[in-house]
Motif scaffolding. Structure first.
Motif, PDB file in Angstrom:
ATOM      1  N   LEU A   1      23.048  35.741  58.515  1.00 24.18           N
ATOM      2  CA  LEU A   1      23.409  36.696  59.557  1.00 24.18           C
ATOM      3  C   LEU A   1      23.639  38.081  58.973  1.00 24.18           C
ATOM      4  O   LEU A   1      24.060  38.216  57.820  1.00 24.18           O
ATOM      5  CB  LEU A   1      24.706  36.265  60.256  1.00 24.18           C
ATOM      6  N   HIS A   2      23.394  39.097  59.787  1.00 22.01           N
ATOM      7  CA  HIS A   2      23.798  40.453  59.435  1.00 22.01           C
ATOM      8  C   HIS A   2      25.291  40.581  59.743  1.00 22.01           C
ATOM      9  O   HIS A   2      25.688  40.587  60.912  1.00 22.01           O
ATOM     10  CB  HIS A   2      23.001  41.481  60.241  1.00 22.01           C
ATOM     11  N   VAL A   3      26.113  40.638  58.697  1.00 17.40           N
ATOM     12  CA  VAL A   3      27.561  40.667  58.880  1.00 17.40           C
ATOM     13  C   VAL A   3      28.154  41.885  58.168  1.00 17.40           C
ATOM     14  O   VAL A   3      27.588  42.422  57.212  1.00 17.40           O
ATOM     15  CB  VAL A   3      28.229  39.375  58.359  1.00 17.40           C
ATOM     16  N   ALA A   4      29.330  42.293  58.652  1.00 17.28           N
ATOM     17  CA  ALA A   4      30.032  43.431  58.068  1.00 17.28           C
ATOM     18  C   ALA A   4      30.903  42.960  56.910  1.00 17.28           C
ATOM     19  O   ALA A   4      31.357  41.816  56.877  1.00 17.28           O
ATOM     20  CB  ALA A   4      30.883  44.114  59.125  1.00 17.28           C
ATOM     21  N   ASP A   5      31.147  43.863  55.964  1.00 22.49           N
ATOM     22  CA  ASP A   5      32.023  43.540  54.842  1.00 22.49           C
ATOM     23  C   ASP A   5      33.482  43.495  55.279  1.00 22.49           C
ATOM     24  O   ASP A   5      34.253  42.653  54.820  1.00 22.49           O
ATOM     25  CB  ASP A   5      31.860  44.572  53.716  1.00 22.49           C
ATOM     26  N   GLU A   6      33.870  44.393  56.172  1.00 20.34           N
ATOM     27  CA  GLU A   6      35.247  44.460  56.628  1.00 20.34           C
ATOM     28  C   GLU A   6      35.268  44.712  58.132  1.00 20.34           C
ATOM     29  O   GLU A   6      34.403  45.401  58.667  1.00 20.34           O
ATOM     30  CB  GLU A   6      36.002  45.588  55.922  1.00 20.34           C
ATOM     31  N   ALA A   7      36.305  44.196  58.780  1.00 21.07           N
ATOM     32  CA  ALA A   7      36.377  44.299  60.235  1.00 21.07           C
ATOM     33  C   ALA A   7      36.834  45.670  60.715  1.00 21.07           C
ATOM     34  O   ALA A   7      36.178  46.309  61.544  1.00 21.07           O
ATOM     35  CB  ALA A   7      37.319  43.223  60.782  1.00 21.07           C
TER      36      ALA A   7
ATOM     37  N   PRO B   1      34.215  44.010  67.031  1.00 19.65           N
ATOM     38  CA  PRO B   1      32.780  43.733  66.897  1.00 19.65           C
ATOM     39  C   PRO B   1      32.537  42.257  66.581  1.00 19.65           C
ATOM     40  O   PRO B   1      32.248  41.879  65.451  1.00 19.65           O
ATOM     41  CB  PRO B   1      32.354  44.646  65.742  1.00 19.65           C
ATOM     42  N   PHE B   2      32.681  41.424  67.614  1.00 19.95           N
ATOM     43  CA  PHE B   2      32.549  39.975  67.418  1.00 19.95           C
ATOM     44  C   PHE B   2      31.185  39.604  66.833  1.00 19.95           C
ATOM     45  O   PHE B   2      31.047  38.591  66.152  1.00 19.95           O
ATOM     46  CB  PHE B   2      32.737  39.245  68.759  1.00 19.95           C
TER      47      PHE B   2
ATOM     48  N   SER C   1      27.692  34.601  72.816  1.00 21.19           N
ATOM     49  CA  SER C   1      26.980  34.237  71.584  1.00 21.19           C
ATOM     50  C   SER C   1      27.370  35.069  70.370  1.00 21.19           C
ATOM     51  O   SER C   1      27.267  34.596  69.235  1.00 21.19           O
ATOM     52  CB  SER C   1      25.470  34.355  71.836  1.00 21.19           C
ATOM     53  N   GLY C   2      27.803  36.312  70.561  1.00 20.35           N
ATOM     54  CA  GLY C   2      28.223  37.134  69.418  1.00 20.35           C
ATOM     55  C   GLY C   2      27.078  37.464  68.492  1.00 20.35           C
ATOM     56  O   GLY C   2      26.143  38.175  68.842  1.00 20.35           O
TER      57      GLY C   2
END
Length: 219
Positions: free
Chosen positions: A29-35, A54-55, A87-88
């Motif tokens: 998945l394309h995910v962020a390093d920090e929320a 940003p779910f 779905s997020g």
């Protein structure tokens, strides 16, 4: 004030990295390093305060457990029409397609999530139908043999609407599978536990690095 984001896809690519999901390494998945930095940046660039988290930018515990369960039990979705509620990132929808679903429709009312689902599905070489329709606000004609819901019981009003929707689909004959790490409004008295997992998660998002997370079905 920053320029309003006109291209969610470019924003997602610029602010995330493609990485395998800890409990579901078959999916990236394309995910962020920090929320928090991404949350703040989204609000700044949209010129709007009070936006939901940003779910779509993280692999939440409930989604990871549900995706793992679906891949380990492909009979739950194989050859079937499937709905993925809220779905997020698209994790559960992607897992369902990898497990052999005939078609998966991923629903999310966040336009960034809709873009992220499309990006992530392409990165995993599966086709997922994406819809921004709000399944909890009005009846929707989309048919499903199986309805999947990961991490939806975190807020009272949403939890109540989600339970109504899922119960209605179950009454119509659909199988309902829920992934949840014990959120406050999970209606355990209405559910039967099918499996439990220790899910690696970010301390940015949760109160522990491993969340005990269960997969449930409606009784």
């Amino acid at each position: 004030m920053s320029t309003v984001i006109t291209d969610p896809i470019a924003f997602i690519h610029a602010n995330t990295r493609l990485r395998p999901v800890p409990l579901v390494p078959e999916v990236a998945l394309h995910v962020a390093d920090e929320a928090l930095p991404l949350w703040s940046k989204t609000e700044e660039e949209l010129g709007e305060a009070g936006l939901p988290p940003p779910f779509w930018a993280f692999a939440w515990a409930g989604g990871q457990a549900l995706a793992r369960y679906v891949l380990d039990h492909p009979d739950t979705v194989a050859g079937k029409e499937v709905i993925d509620l809220a779905s997020g990132s698209g994790l559960v929808a992607i897992a369902a397609m990898k497990a052999g679903a005939r078609r998966v429709t991923a629903f999310d009312i966040d336009r960034f999530a809709c873009a992220a689902i499309a990006i992530n599905a392409a990165a995993n070489d599966v086709a997922v139908k994406v819809s921004g329709a709000d399944l909890l606000s009005a009846p929707h004609p989309e048919f499903a043999h199986t309805v999947l819901a990961g991490d939806i019981f975190y807020q009272r009003d949403i939890a109540e609407l989600a339970l109504q929707f899922l119960s209605g689909r179950a009454a119509d004959g659909a199988s309902v599978l829920i992934g949840d790490p014990g959120r406050s409004y999970l209606p355990k008295d209405r559910l039967t536990q099918l499996a439990q997992f220790g899910v690696p998660v970010s301390r940015d998002l949760e109160d522990a690095e491993i969340k005990n997370t269960s997969v449930w079905t409606l009784r």
